[in-house]
Motif scaffolding. Structure first.
Motif, PDB file in Angstrom:
ATOM      1  N   ARG A   1      93.909  14.110  32.887  1.00 40.97           N
ATOM      2  CA  ARG A   1      94.309  15.509  32.736  1.00 40.97           C
ATOM      3  C   ARG A   1      95.202  15.694  31.511  1.00 40.97           C
ATOM      4  N   ASN A   2      96.121  14.791  31.302  1.00 42.06           N
ATOM      5  CA  ASN A   2      97.051  14.933  30.178  1.00 42.06           C
ATOM      6  C   ASN A   2      96.351  14.708  28.841  1.00 42.06           C
ATOM      7  N   GLY A   3      95.341  13.850  28.854  1.00 38.65           N
ATOM      8  CA  GLY A   3      94.644  13.548  27.606  1.00 38.65           C
ATOM      9  C   GLY A   3      93.483  14.463  27.331  1.00 38.65           C
ATOM     10  N   GLY A   4      93.158  15.318  28.283  1.00 32.93           N
ATOM     11  CA  GLY A   4      91.995  16.202  28.105  1.00 32.93           C
ATOM     12  C   GLY A   4      90.744  15.513  28.592  1.00 32.93           C
ATOM     13  N   GLY A   5      89.910  16.238  29.311  1.00 37.78           N
ATOM     14  CA  GLY A   5      88.716  15.640  29.899  1.00 37.78           C
ATOM     15  C   GLY A   5      87.421  15.985  29.208  1.00 37.78           C
ATOM     16  N   ASP A   6      87.477  16.725  28.123  1.00 35.16           N
ATOM     17  CA  ASP A   6      86.240  17.147  27.471  1.00 35.16           C
ATOM     18  C   ASP A   6      85.688  16.045  26.584  1.00 35.16           C
ATOM     19  N   VAL A   7      84.375  15.857  26.666  1.00 26.00           N
ATOM     20  CA  VAL A   7      83.681  14.903  25.806  1.00 26.00           C
ATOM     21  C   VAL A   7      83.011  15.685  24.694  1.00 26.00           C
ATOM     22  N   GLU A   8      83.272  15.305  23.456  1.00 29.86           N
ATOM     23  CA  GLU A   8      82.701  16.024  22.325  1.00 29.86           C
ATOM     24  C   GLU A   8      81.219  15.732  22.184  1.00 29.86           C
ATOM     25  N   GLN A   9      80.478  16.771  21.802  1.00 28.72           N
ATOM     26  CA  GLN A   9      79.057  16.588  21.542  1.00 28.72           C
ATOM     27  C   GLN A   9      78.889  16.015  20.141  1.00 28.72           C
ATOM     28  N   ARG A  10      78.050  14.996  20.057  1.00 30.56           N
ATOM     29  CA  ARG A  10      77.757  14.402  18.760  1.00 30.56           C
ATOM     30  C   ARG A  10      76.444  13.643  18.856  1.00 30.56           C
ATOM     31  N   ASP A  11      76.135  12.873  17.827  1.00 28.65           N
ATOM     32  CA  ASP A  11      74.898  12.111  17.780  1.00 28.65           C
ATOM     33  C   ASP A  11      74.769  11.249  19.044  1.00 28.65           C
ATOM     34  N   LEU A  12      73.596  11.302  19.681  1.00 30.84           N
ATOM     35  CA  LEU A  12      73.404  10.569  20.927  1.00 30.84           C
ATOM     36  C   LEU A  12      73.393   9.060  20.714  1.00 30.84           C
ATOM     37  N   LYS A  13      72.815   8.610  19.622  1.00 32.40           N
ATOM     38  CA  LYS A  13      72.637   7.170  19.428  1.00 32.40           C
ATOM     39  C   LYS A  13      73.819   6.471  18.764  1.00 32.40           C
ATOM     40  N   GLU A  14      74.588   7.176  17.948  1.00 29.14           N
ATOM     41  CA  GLU A  14      75.673   6.527  17.211  1.00 29.14           C
ATOM     42  C   GLU A  14      76.711   5.889  18.138  1.00 29.14           C
ATOM     43  N   PRO A  15      77.187   6.565  19.208  1.00 30.13           N
ATOM     44  CA  PRO A  15      78.131   5.895  20.117  1.00 30.13           C
ATOM     45  C   PRO A  15      77.529   4.642  20.757  1.00 30.13           C
ATOM     46  N   GLU A  16      76.244   4.689  21.070  1.00 33.60           N
ATOM     47  CA  GLU A  16      75.595   3.509  21.638  1.00 33.60           C
ATOM     48  C   GLU A  16      75.581   2.365  20.625  1.00 33.60           C
ATOM     49  N   TRP A  17      75.275   2.699  19.376  1.00 31.36           N
ATOM     50  CA  TRP A  17      75.249   1.682  18.317  1.00 31.36           C
ATOM     51  C   TRP A  17      76.627   1.034  18.151  1.00 31.36           C
ATOM     52  N   GLN A  18      77.679   1.838  18.211  1.00 34.81           N
ATOM     53  CA  GLN A  18      79.019   1.297  18.056  1.00 34.81           C
ATOM     54  C   GLN A  18      79.376   0.334  19.187  1.00 34.81           C
ATOM     55  N   ILE A  19      78.939   0.656  20.398  1.00 36.91           N
ATOM     56  CA  ILE A  19      79.225  -0.228  21.527  1.00 36.91           C
ATOM     57  C   ILE A  19      78.400  -1.505  21.434  1.00 36.91           C
ATOM     58  N   LEU A  20      77.117  -1.372  21.104  1.00 38.44           N
ATOM     59  CA  LEU A  20      76.231  -2.531  21.057  1.00 38.44           C
ATOM     60  C   LEU A  20      76.599  -3.500  19.942  1.00 38.44           C
ATOM     61  N   THR A  21      77.210  -2.994  18.869  1.00 41.62           N
ATOM     62  CA  THR A  21      77.561  -3.852  17.740  1.00 41.62           C
ATOM     63  C   THR A  21      79.043  -4.194  17.691  1.00 41.62           C
ATOM     64  N   ALA A  22      79.807  -3.819  18.711  1.00 37.84           N
ATOM     65  CA  ALA A  22      81.241  -4.122  18.738  1.00 37.84           C
ATOM     66  C   ALA A  22      81.461  -5.627  18.756  1.00 37.84           C
ATOM     67  N   SER A  23      82.586  -6.055  18.189  1.00 34.26           N
ATOM     68  CA  SER A  23      82.877  -7.495  18.141  1.00 34.26           C
ATOM     69  C   SER A  23      82.978  -8.094  19.535  1.00 34.26           C
ATOM     70  N   GLU A  24      83.519  -7.322  20.467  1.00 33.13           N
ATOM     71  CA  GLU A  24      83.608  -7.773  21.857  1.00 33.13           C
ATOM     72  C   GLU A  24      83.035  -6.681  22.756  1.00 33.13           C
ATOM     73  N   PRO A  25      81.728  -6.634  22.938  1.00 30.25           N
ATOM     74  CA  PRO A  25      81.124  -5.582  23.768  1.00 30.25           C
ATOM     75  C   PRO A  25      81.582  -5.703  25.218  1.00 30.25           C
ATOM     76  N   PRO A  26      81.712  -4.573  25.921  1.00 30.09           N
ATOM     77  CA  PRO A  26      82.178  -4.591  27.317  1.00 30.09           C
ATOM     78  C   PRO A  26      81.270  -5.427  28.213  1.00 30.09           C
ATOM     79  N   THR A  27      81.896  -6.075  29.177  1.00 27.31           N
ATOM     80  CA  THR A  27      81.131  -6.947  30.074  1.00 27.31           C
ATOM     81  C   THR A  27      81.342  -6.638  31.547  1.00 27.31           C
ATOM     82  N   ASP A  28      82.171  -5.621  31.878  1.00 27.51           N
ATOM     83  CA  ASP A  28      82.494  -5.416  33.289  1.00 27.51           C
ATOM     84  C   ASP A  28      82.484  -3.948  33.696  1.00 27.51           C
TER      85      ASP A  28
END
Length: 613
Positions: A321-348
């Protein structure tokens, strides 16, 4: 043996095949799926995916509150007259015009010449009949004959669908004659030239070939702007109508958005709170959290939330609530690309479980990363539909007009989610840039660009837009070649394997990779066979097999010699024997493919990224 009841379809089919406005062929009837304002919203379970919802709102407006699954009925209902038996998606008969299979009588079902014989206990036997039909030879022993839907309709590029104007067509325009029409065949084949419609009163007759092409434009009236799924007419339609066949592919194309559920926050709990914010936005204390979590656990609407305590969840709610809950609209694939190519991709994360593995031996110079996604989720939303032309035949303002899902502005959108696994492969950007500078590659790209411009000009689209370039064509073709190899060994059917190409080089992006994943709505999507084949020893073997198989196609030399600049097509050396995959697997409808960019072919040995050793 289990038998699928008549009229039962999977939820995903209501997005891709039988959505609002689409026609469904039943054994004896043809029906149209009604708009979402006629669906029982309370029986449509919400799907939590904030990133997709934000993109949907950017297209349809901020009034869209949620993404929801289609209503699910109970397969074990015994009484067909009970309320439970009526749960589902409403439909109505369409087209209105029916044809007697015995005498050829052509008439609307509500004109009184046909009678509905309903069978609630055996719905597959429900049908219209022509009572007392004497047949074409005036049989002295009349009996009931089946009446089937007329197989011709009229549609336009704006998404309108209407009955074929039989009286107008036969009489060559408006006429006072209201005689009975007959549909009959002449000749040995069922070509349109041998299908005739005749008026019993005035004797006017015309064959169906005159309803198609340029003759059809002269013999058909203007579009009435009809949307049968919402019972509405729009008088201002300026599109030219054209005759189509009942059940034809161009009768309904879905307009969808699709995203992978990826982490967007710094912790799994924060991600869950963001995805399921509709459940937590009214929570005022830690005591209320327990009741919400208990409900979510029973309904399985937010898997993984039960792993956290009420105090942890309450703290995360306050931070959200304090940080705001709205997700900005943007390119659908770019956020996925950033996660898939991150140095330490999430595992859990609840819907994203990844593991880095070694690059297969022999491919270290061109492949920089292989990531196994042991768990992923894809969410798809239906925005509308088009007819005659698929939605990807244009872009921006020139795209085919999107027909509405309901009578009013929607406050929810049909959506589905599928779970599965996948293999992500990232390629070396510098190697691709160096390869793209070769003269042979530029020559192939020039031919594909010429074909692309001609293809768009034929459809009255801006020829300067939409050409993806050689990098995308290379990634797309290799993904298809690998999908064909994986389907032979992974245990999934070929139609259950999909691709997601990351090849955007515009606006400062430098993507170079693809994701091959399963997309099934049941346990078939999580068998583990795809991830197993992504291990270095298996993936290297499959890549080599795909490349070896791509050198020569069963359709060579015709396939390798195909020049898109001559026939104004969107693919080069590619065909069903070597590179095409199922339409459900490809994100581009088997377009922008060329084997010559991947491996040496009989016609071109210089443009290949993987040169023969």
């Amino acid at each position: 043996m289990t038998r699928t009841p008549v009229g039962e379809i999977r939820p995903s089919q209501l997005l891709w095949t039988y959505g609002p406005g689409a026609l469904i062929d039943l054994p004896n009837l043809s029906v149209v799926t009604m708009g979402i304002d006629r669906w029982e919203r309370d029986r449509c379970q919400p799907i939590q995916e904030s990133r997709l919802l934000a993109n949907v709102r950017s297209v349809l407006g901020p009034q869209v509150e949620s993404l929801r699954m289609p209503p699910l009925g109970d397969r074990d209902v015994v009484d067909p007259f009970s309320a439970a038996a009526l749960v589902g998606v409403p439909v109505k008969p369409f087209p209105r015009w029916l044809r007697c299979v015995k005498c050829g009588l052509l008439s609307p079902f509500d004109a009184g010449l046909f009678k509905l014989k309903e069978n609630r206990y055996r719905p597959e036997l429900t049908r219209f009949v022509h009572e007392g039909c004497r047949g074409s030879n005036n049989d002295q022993r009349p009996k009931d004959a089946d009446a089937v839907p007329a197989r011709f309709l009229m549609a336009c590029r704006a998404g309108h669908l209407d009955d074929f104007p039989w009286h107008w067509f036969v009489h060559g325009g408006p006429s006072g004659c209201r005689g009975t029409l007959r549909f009959f065949e002449s000749g040995a084949s069922l070509q349109t030239e041998n299908l005739w419609v005749k008026c019993d009163s005035c004797g006017a007759a015309k064959n169906m070939a005159q309803g198609f092409g340029q003759a059809g434009r002269d013999n058909l009236p203007a579009c009435r702007g009809r949307h049968p799924h919402i019972d509405r007419f729009v008088d201002e339609c300026v599109e030219d109508p054209r005759a189509i066949l009942l059940g034809a592919t161009n009768g309904w194309f879905p307009v969808t958005l699709s995203v992978l559920a990826i982490p967007q926050t710094g912790s799994p709990l924060a991600q869950l709170i963001g995805d399921g914010w509709t459940f937590f936005e009214d929570v005022d204390s830690a005591d209320e959290v327990g009741f919400v979590v208990k409900t979510l656990k029973k309904t399985a609407q937010l898997p993984g939330i039960e792993k956290f305590t009420s105090d942890q969840i309450w703290s995360a709610i306050q931070v959200h609530r304090n940080g705001g809950g709205d997700v900005e609209q943007r390119d659908l694939k770019e956020p996925e690309w950033q996660i898939l190519t991150a140095s330490e991709p999430p595992t859990d994360y609840p819907h994203f479980l990844s593991k880095k593995v070694e690059v297969p031996k022999g491919f270290e110079a061109v492949v920089t990363r292989v990531l196994l996604l042991e768990r992923l989720r894809e969410v798809n939303a239906l925005l509308g539909f088009t007819r005659v032309e698929s939605p990807d035949e244009g872009s921006g303002d020139e795209a085919a007009p999107r027909a509405p899902l309901g009578r009013s502005v929607p406050d929810w959108i049909p959506a589905t989610q599928v779970h599965g696994e996948g293999i992500f492969i990232q390629f070396d950007v510098d190697a691709l840039k160096e390869w793209a500078e070769r003269d042979a590659v530029k020559e192939v790209d020039a031919r594909m660009h010429t074909g692309h411009r001609g293809w768009r000009q034929k459809r009255n689209l801006d020829p300067a837009q939409g050409h993806p370039g050689p990098r995308y064509a290379f990634l797309h073709t290799l993904a298809h070649m690998l999908i064909r190899e994986l389907a032979l060994e992974c245990g999934y059917n070929a139609a259950s394997i999909r691709e997601r190409i990351y090849g955007d080089v515009e606006d400062g992006k430098d993507q170079a990779g693809f994701l091959i994943y399963t997309a099934a709505a049941d346990s078939d999507g999580t068998l583990g066979g795809l991830v197993e084949l992504g291990k270095p020893e298996n993936l290297g073997r499959l890549l080599r097999q795909a490349l070896d198989r791509g050198h020569v196609c069963a359709s060579d030399p015709l396939c390798s010699e195909h020049d898109p600049s001559k026939d104004q097509s969107l693919h080069g050396a590619a065909c069903h024997a070597c590179s095409f995959v199922s339409e459900t697997s490809c994100e581009k409808g088997n377009r922008n493919l060329d084997r010559a960019l991947v491996v040496p072919t009989l016609e071109n040995a210089q443009a290949a990224f993987f040169q023969a050793k």
